[in-house]
Enzyme design. Structure first.
Site, PDB file in Angstrom:
ATOM      1  N   CYS A  26      -4.339   1.674 -12.036  1.00 34.19           N
ATOM      2  CA  CYS A  26      -2.929   1.989 -12.243  1.00 34.19           C
ATOM      3  C   CYS A  26      -2.581   1.542 -14.689  1.00 34.19           C
ATOM      4  O   CYS A  26      -1.680   2.409 -14.487  1.00 34.19           O
ATOM      5  CB  CYS A  26      -2.471  -0.371 -12.393  1.00 34.19           C
ATOM      6  SG  CYS A  26      -3.439  -0.999 -13.627  1.00 34.19           S
TER       7      CYS A  26
ATOM      8  N   LYS B  77      -4.407 -13.101  -0.525  1.00 32.53           N
ATOM      9  CA  LYS B  77      -3.877 -12.482   0.808  1.00 32.53           C
ATOM     10  C   LYS B  77      -4.698 -11.401   0.041  1.00 32.53           C
ATOM     11  O   LYS B  77      -3.776 -10.546  -1.022  1.00 32.53           O
ATOM     12  CB  LYS B  77      -2.760 -11.831   0.156  1.00 32.53           C
ATOM     13  CG  LYS B  77      -2.480 -12.260   1.698  1.00 32.53           C
ATOM     14  CD  LYS B  77      -2.875 -10.536   2.197  1.00 32.53           C
ATOM     15  CE  LYS B  77      -1.527  -9.790   1.907  1.00 32.53           C
ATOM     16  NZ  LYS B  77      -1.907  -8.474   2.174  1.00 32.53           N
TER      17      LYS B  77
ATOM     18  N   GLU C  55       0.872  -8.130 -12.151  1.00 39.46           N
ATOM     19  CA  GLU C  55       0.364  -7.027 -12.907  1.00 39.46           C
ATOM     20  C   GLU C  55       0.757  -5.808 -12.251  1.00 39.46           C
ATOM     21  O   GLU C  55       0.526  -5.896 -10.906  1.00 39.46           O
ATOM     22  CB  GLU C  55      -1.501  -7.320 -13.024  1.00 39.46           C
ATOM     23  CG  GLU C  55      -1.815  -8.365 -13.588  1.00 39.46           C
ATOM     24  CD  GLU C  55      -1.837  -8.149 -15.553  1.00 39.46           C
ATOM     25  OE1 GLU C  55      -1.855  -6.969 -15.358  1.00 39.46           O
ATOM     26  OE2 GLU C  55      -1.332  -9.341 -15.626  1.00 39.46           O
TER      27      GLU C  55
ATOM     28  N   GLU D 148       5.102   6.561 -10.263  1.00 40.29           N
ATOM     29  CA  GLU D 148       3.414   6.321 -10.574  1.00 40.29           C
ATOM     30  C   GLU D 148       3.411   7.011  -9.761  1.00 40.29           C
ATOM     31  O   GLU D 148       3.371   6.787  -8.632  1.00 40.29           O
ATOM     32  CB  GLU D 148       3.660   4.889 -10.287  1.00 40.29           C
ATOM     33  CG  GLU D 148       1.843   4.249 -10.517  1.00 40.29           C
ATOM     34  CD  GLU D 148       1.703   2.735 -10.759  1.00 40.29           C
ATOM     35  OE1 GLU D 148       2.183   2.870  -9.683  1.00 40.29           O
ATOM     36  OE2 GLU D 148       0.644   2.504 -11.086  1.00 40.29           O
TER      37      GLU D 148
HETATM   38  P1  NAD Z   1       1.103  -3.731  -3.310  1.00 41.46           P
HETATM   39  O1  NAD Z   1       2.435  -3.465  -4.112  1.00 41.46           O
HETATM   40  O2  NAD Z   1       2.490  -2.002  -1.874  1.00 41.46           O
HETATM   41  O3  NAD Z   1       0.609  -4.351  -2.284  1.00 41.46           O
HETATM   42  C1  NAD Z   1      -0.570  -5.015  -3.205  1.00 41.46           C
HETATM   43  C2  NAD Z   1      -0.390  -6.039  -2.225  1.00 41.46           C
HETATM   44  O4  NAD Z   1       1.323  -6.936  -2.318  1.00 41.46           O
HETATM   45  C3  NAD Z   1      -1.204  -6.297  -1.013  1.00 41.46           C
HETATM   46  O5  NAD Z   1      -2.254  -7.059  -0.311  1.00 41.46           O
HETATM   47  C4  NAD Z   1      -0.394  -5.717   0.235  1.00 41.46           C
HETATM   48  O6  NAD Z   1      -0.552  -6.741   0.925  1.00 41.46           O
HETATM   49  C5  NAD Z   1       1.240  -7.033  -0.432  1.00 41.46           C
HETATM   50  N1  NAD Z   1       2.528  -6.728  -0.034  1.00 41.46           N
HETATM   51  C6  NAD Z   1       3.146  -6.006  -0.180  1.00 41.46           C
HETATM   52  N2  NAD Z   1       4.554  -6.611   0.216  1.00 41.46           N
HETATM   53  C7  NAD Z   1       4.698  -7.637   0.200  1.00 41.46           C
HETATM   54  C8  NAD Z   1       6.165  -8.984   0.494  1.00 41.46           C
HETATM   55  N3  NAD Z   1       6.661  -8.244   0.288  1.00 41.46           N
HETATM   56  N4  NAD Z   1       4.906  -9.816  -0.266  1.00 41.46           N
HETATM   57  C9  NAD Z   1       3.925  -9.986  -0.460  1.00 41.46           C
HETATM   58  N5  NAD Z   1       2.714  -8.973  -0.545  1.00 41.46           N
HETATM   59  C10 NAD Z   1       3.419  -7.837  -0.572  1.00 41.46           C
HETATM   60  O7  NAD Z   1       0.145  -2.504  -4.327  1.00 41.46           O
HETATM   61  P2  NAD Z   1      -1.057  -1.418  -3.266  1.00 41.46           P
HETATM   62  O8  NAD Z   1      -0.023  -0.061  -2.813  1.00 41.46           O
HETATM   63  O9  NAD Z   1      -1.526  -2.369  -2.771  1.00 41.46           O
HETATM   64  O10 NAD Z   1      -1.474  -0.794  -4.737  1.00 41.46           O
HETATM   65  C11 NAD Z   1      -1.307   0.241  -5.871  1.00 41.46           C
HETATM   66  C12 NAD Z   1      -0.025  -0.288  -6.652  1.00 41.46           C
HETATM   67  O11 NAD Z   1      -0.883  -1.892  -7.412  1.00 41.46           O
HETATM   68  C13 NAD Z   1       0.453   0.557  -8.215  1.00 41.46           C
HETATM   69  O12 NAD Z   1       1.594  -0.028  -8.269  1.00 41.46           O
HETATM   70  C14 NAD Z   1      -0.792   0.026  -9.644  1.00 41.46           C
HETATM   71  O13 NAD Z   1      -0.211   0.201 -10.142  1.00 41.46           O
HETATM   72  C15 NAD Z   1      -1.083  -1.667  -8.400  1.00 41.46           C
HETATM   73  N6  NAD Z   1      -2.000  -2.087  -9.475  1.00 41.46           N
HETATM   74  C16 NAD Z   1      -1.744  -2.791 -10.994  1.00 41.46           C
HETATM   75  C17 NAD Z   1      -3.210  -3.451 -11.909  1.00 41.46           C
HETATM   76  C18 NAD Z   1      -2.360  -3.955 -13.392  1.00 41.46           C
HETATM   77  O14 NAD Z   1      -3.512  -5.071 -13.207  1.00 41.46           O
HETATM   78  N7  NAD Z   1      -0.993  -4.001 -13.509  1.00 41.46           N
HETATM   79  C19 NAD Z   1      -4.043  -2.772 -11.630  1.00 41.46           C
HETATM   80  C20 NAD Z   1      -4.544  -2.294 -10.055  1.00 41.46           C
HETATM   81  C21 NAD Z   1      -2.827  -1.722  -9.017  1.00 41.46           C
END
Ligand code: NAD
Length: 505
Positions: free
Chosen positions: A313, A204, A279, A409
């Site tokens: 991230c 997804k 992550e 963040e």
């Molecule tokens: P997000 O958590 O909003 O979304 C990530 C994914 O989760 C998307 O595909 C979204 O559709 C899905 N999602 C959202 N709500 C959900 C739910 N209730 N159940 C299941 N899936 C759900 O994150 P984002 O805004 O897309 O990305 C930014 C974040 O990702 C930042 O916090 C960043 O630090 C983190 N990130 C972490 C790493 C790492 O390796 N640690 C790498 C890249 C990004």
């Protein structure tokens, strides 16, 4: 001065697929059981070019019914994929990598159009890294192995022996949920080890950036991955993602995204106690000692926070700088940022693209304004361009370590700088956060670097660099930055169960 060259892709895309999207938005389908299908309801999601807000494509808005179909197909494909030998699996993974490399220009332009990042970042950093993940884990298809175990079982039948060993088996059906900031490479970091371990996958991608994931589905089929081994279901997090996370026939969720969503995933996983690896977010510190090589440290800090408009991230969003060099460093980082050309990612001279959405830009600006109202020193910053999604590189000094901009963040091109005089003070501040994803220490003194790398509570410590990645290097967090590691040999463990076999012989 940062300037917006153009919010329109003035350099013509070189690949027909991206040109076609710019001419007319196209409706994308989802991949379930080897077929390209529409969602079970007719609504679609608009995909916007973040640089100018124009619609470039429409995604299927997948439902719980679609997720269920994808999970069934992944379940049915498990024995098919499981029967293939390690060499056969490795060949498919290598072929996927070959196809990524062969289509590198098109994938880079597509990632850039969809996400906003500069073409150079897609072309030279992220898309090649996605191919490298597949190559690295292709090799590891041959390394899924158990151990023989010397046991001390006391009750052995007369004249017999007890022989025991472990088998490593795939966890099963994996739900991979990924964010929008580095779409294809983060997807590869989940899919490649899952496939190498013998798992099947329902992917997804983020609703903001699903286009390269869909292309990956096409390439996986072309590479000979059997139908159902990789399914791609698009849609919103609260709908499609949540249906996947709570599905009782999914054995594991591999998630990258925010800490807040990570918590929701853990809640949803309770339905069948599925395995979870997370992550999550970060607020990564960089400690700059007074003996640091500033020719490395100043561009290093600037790159670490301004790369991908700070939407990384592991970005060094906090810098603790020794008082003797503080002014020189923050002025140097701000000057580096001021030279960066902002513009549409497809323009080849662009050094920084937009942030992903106007909502995200508003959020970043609110943090900076909050700090300004609290008396912070602000170098650079502000918006540029008409669309409201371009934020200029910003350095924020003179804020309390407890303030929101120093703790949350922000996920934008904003460096929060703090002055220290004693090493322990810097270390305490660096560790004083709920996150623990990455960190860096900048010094010429190797023993200080060693000591500090042990004391920083983070999944990665870089020395005299920041954000250096390789398919062989594990990446992941401690504290609320998550658990489990992507990349590196250890990532295979996320997708394997250990079975013990104990035999009287
Ligand atoms: P997000 O958590 O909003 O979304 C990530 C994914 O989760 C998307 O595909 C979204 O559709 C899905 N999602 C959202 N709500 C959900 C739910 N209730 N159940 C299941 N899936 C759900 O994150 P984002 O805004 O897309 O990305 C930014 C974040 O990702 C930042 O916090 C960043 O630090 C983190 N990130 C972490 C790493 C790492 O390796 N640690 C790498 C890249 C990004």
């Amino acid at each position: 001065m940062s300037i917006v060259t153009s919010i329109l892709p003035a350099s013509a895309p070189e690949t027909p697929f991206v040109s076609a999207l710019l001419e007319k938005p196209q409706t994308q389908k989802m991949l379930i059981n080897g077929n390209w299908v529409e969602a079970s309801q007719s609504e679609t999601i608009d995909v916007l070019d973040p640089a100018n807000g124009t619609t470039i494509a429409y995604l299927q808005r997948g439902t719980a019914t679609d997720v269920d179909q994808a999970v069934k197909s992944a379940r049915a494909a498990l024995p098919v994929w499981g029967k293939m030998t390690p060499r056969q699996k490795a060949e498919v993974l290598h072929k996927i990598a070959d196809l990524i490399d062969a289509n590198i220009e098109a994938l880079s332009e597509l990632e850039t159009l969809d996400q906003g990042k500069p073409y150079s970042v897609s072309r030279w950093a992220e898309i090649p890294s996605a191919a490298k993940q597949f190559r690295f884990f292709a090799g590891l298809c041959h390394a899924v192995e158990g151990k023989t175990i010397n046991n001390s079982v006391e009750y052995q039948p007369e004249g017999r022996d007890v022989h025991s060993w472990t088998l490593k088996e795939p966890v099963g059906v994996v739900g991979a949920i990924v964010p929008w900031n580095s779409p294809l490479v983060l997807t590869a970091m989940k899919i490649a080890p899952a496939l190498a371990a013998g798992c099947t996958v329902v992917l997804k991608p983020s609703e903001e950036t699903s286009l390269t994931a869909i292309k990956l589905g096409e390439m996986a089929l072309e590479a000979g991955l059997p139908p159902g081994v990789l399914n791609v279901v698009t849609g919103y997090g609260h709908e499609t993602g949540s249906a996947l996370a709570s599905h009782t026939d999914v054995d594991k969720i591999a998630f990258t995204g925010s800490t807040q969503t990570g918590r929701a995933i853990v809640d949803a996983s309770k339905s069948n106690l599925k395995r979870v690896s997370l992550e999550l977010g970060g607020k990564s510190p960089a400690i700059v000692m007074k003996d640091a090589d500033l020719d490395l440290a100043i561009p290093g800090l600037a790159n670490g926070i301004f790369f991908n408009a700070g939407q990384v991230c592991v970005a060094n969003s906090r810098a603790f700088i020794h008082a003797d060099i503080y002014d020189q460093v923050i002025e140097g980082v701000a000057a580096y940022g001021a030279e960066m050309q902002l513009g549409h990612g497809l323009n080849r001279q662009t050094a920084m693209g937009p942030v992903v959405s106007r909502k995200q830009a508003d959020r970043i600006e609110a943090y900076v304004e909050g700090a300004r109202n609290d008396g912070a020193q602000i170098l650079g910053g502000g918006r540029c361009g008409d669309n409201g999604t371009f934020i200029k590189p910003t350095v924020v000094g003179n804020v309390s370590t407890a303030s929101p901009i120093a703790q949350d963040e922000v996920f934008g091109p904003v460096l929060v700088a703090q002055k220290f005089t004693e090493m322990d003070e810097a270390l305490n501040w660096a560790n004083d956060t709920s996150f623990g994803l990455a960190s860096s220490i900048w010094t010429r003194d190797f023993s200080t670097a060693h000591k500090v790398s042990r004391q920083l509570r983070a999944g990665t410590v870089w020395i005299n660099t920041h954000s250096m990645f390789d398919a062989a290097l594990p990446i992941g967090g401690v504290k609320q930055s998550g658990y489990g590691r992507d990349s590196g040999i250890t990532a295979l463990d996320n997708y394997l169960e250990t079975k013990t076999v104990c035999a009287v012989i």
